[in-house]
Design an enzyme around this catalytic site. Structure first.
Site, PDB file in Angstrom:
ATOM      1  N   CYS A  13       0.840  -1.206   0.000  1.00 11.49           N
ATOM      2  CA  CYS A  13       0.000   0.000   0.000  1.00 11.49           C
ATOM      3  C   CYS A  13       0.875   1.257   0.000  1.00 11.49           C
ATOM      4  O   CYS A  13       1.690   1.463   0.905  1.00 11.49           O
ATOM      5  CB  CYS A  13      -0.921  -0.001   1.229  1.00 11.49           C
ATOM      6  SG  CYS A  13      -1.814   1.548   1.438  1.00 11.49           S
ATOM      7  N   CYS A  51       0.494   3.417   3.171  1.00  8.58           N
ATOM      8  CA  CYS A  51       1.173   2.800   4.324  1.00  8.58           C
ATOM      9  C   CYS A  51       2.680   3.029   4.222  1.00  8.58           C
ATOM     10  O   CYS A  51       3.357   3.273   5.230  1.00  8.58           O
ATOM     11  CB  CYS A  51       0.887   1.300   4.377  1.00  8.58           C
ATOM     12  SG  CYS A  51      -0.718   0.857   5.074  1.00  8.58           S
ATOM     13  N   HIS A  55      -8.545   8.075   2.624  1.00  9.54           N
ATOM     14  CA  HIS A  55      -7.947   9.413   2.593  1.00  9.54           C
ATOM     15  C   HIS A  55      -9.029  10.451   2.337  1.00  9.54           C
ATOM     16  O   HIS A  55     -10.000  10.189   1.635  1.00  9.54           O
ATOM     17  CB  HIS A  55      -6.837   9.518   1.545  1.00  9.54           C
ATOM     18  CG  HIS A  55      -7.226   9.069   0.170  1.00  9.54           C
ATOM     19  ND1 HIS A  55      -7.284   7.736  -0.185  1.00  9.54           N
ATOM     20  CD2 HIS A  55      -7.594   9.761  -0.926  1.00  9.54           C
ATOM     21  CE1 HIS A  55      -7.669   7.642  -1.448  1.00  9.54           C
ATOM     22  NE2 HIS A  55      -7.874   8.844  -1.928  1.00  9.54           N
TER      23      HIS A  55
HETATM   24  P1  AMP Z   1      -8.374   8.852  -4.994  1.00  8.12           P
HETATM   25  O1  AMP Z   1      -8.652   8.895  -6.474  1.00  8.12           O
HETATM   26  O2  AMP Z   1      -9.449   9.511  -4.175  1.00  8.12           O
HETATM   27  O3  AMP Z   1      -8.018   7.462  -4.531  1.00  8.12           O
HETATM   28  O4  AMP Z   1      -7.123   9.790  -4.788  1.00  8.12           O
HETATM   29  C1  AMP Z   1      -5.821   9.329  -4.722  1.00  8.12           C
HETATM   30  C2  AMP Z   1      -4.945  10.550  -4.696  1.00  8.12           C
HETATM   31  O5  AMP Z   1      -3.665  10.151  -4.278  1.00  8.12           O
HETATM   32  C3  AMP Z   1      -4.787  11.234  -6.056  1.00  8.12           C
HETATM   33  O6  AMP Z   1      -5.222  12.583  -5.951  1.00  8.12           O
HETATM   34  C4  AMP Z   1      -3.293  11.118  -6.348  1.00  8.12           C
HETATM   35  O7  AMP Z   1      -2.784  12.251  -6.997  1.00  8.12           O
HETATM   36  C5  AMP Z   1      -2.715  10.941  -4.945  1.00  8.12           C
HETATM   37  N1  AMP Z   1      -1.456  10.220  -4.881  1.00  8.12           N
HETATM   38  C6  AMP Z   1      -1.146   9.034  -5.441  1.00  8.12           C
HETATM   39  N2  AMP Z   1       0.099   8.670  -5.132  1.00  8.12           N
HETATM   40  C7  AMP Z   1       0.602   9.656  -4.334  1.00  8.12           C
HETATM   41  C8  AMP Z   1       1.851   9.871  -3.683  1.00  8.12           C
HETATM   42  N3  AMP Z   1       2.878   8.992  -3.774  1.00  8.12           N
HETATM   43  N4  AMP Z   1       2.015  10.999  -2.959  1.00  8.12           N
HETATM   44  C9  AMP Z   1       1.017  11.897  -2.858  1.00  8.12           C
HETATM   45  N5  AMP Z   1      -0.196  11.746  -3.438  1.00  8.12           N
HETATM   46  C10 AMP Z   1      -0.390  10.650  -4.175  1.00  8.12           C
HETATM   47 ZN    ZN Z   2      -2.409   1.361   3.610  1.00 11.99          ZN
END
Ligand code: AMP
Ligand code: ZN
Length: 119
Positions: free
Chosen positions: A5, A8, A101
């Protein structure tokens, strides 16, 4: 911790992130693909897949997360103008990362579009 994950692994400091604030149970960091001038994610440090998987025993944790989201908006200067908190749940909800999140979006007038409409 779920080693596959990505969030995580951010909590475990195995993957870098721009951490904004953290508490004992929660962490806030900058979204890697910001959709607004302020776009942070607030997550529990423990692995919960989404709000669908939370239970009433998670109420203190969820309260701590929402309080942290409020503090993030303040710290990033988005509080006075107003902002949006949202959480995508599952496939139809547009959730890409299966670790709970909350998006904190602000810093400009947000349209009616949801966070993933333009991707
Ligand atoms: P969701 O579509 O609600 O699952 O949003 C996932 C969010 O995580 C998206 O806005 C991505 O840009 C963000 N995201 C994915 N990987 C990372 C990362 N390594 N660091 C920061 N944000 C991330
Ligand atoms: Zn997790």
């Amino acid at each position: 911790m779920v080693s596959s994950c990505i969030f995580c692994r951010i909590v475990a400091r195995e993957i870098p992130a721009k951490i904004v604030l953290e508490t004992e149970l929660a962490m806030a960091f900058e979204d890697i693909h910001p959709q607004a001038p302020v776009h942070c994610l607030v997550i529990p440090k423990s692995h919960i897949e989404s709000l669908r998987d939370a239970t009433s025993s998670d109420a203190p944790l969820l309260g701590e997360i929402l309080d942290l989201a409020r503090r993030v908006a303040e710290a990033k200067g988005a509080s006075a103008g107003g902002y949006r908190i949202l959480s995508n749940i599952g496939t139809d909800g547009g959730q890409e990362v299966p670790h709970l999140h909350f998006h904190v979006l602000g810093g400009r007038r947000l349209g009616a579009k949801l966070v993933r409409d333009d991707r």
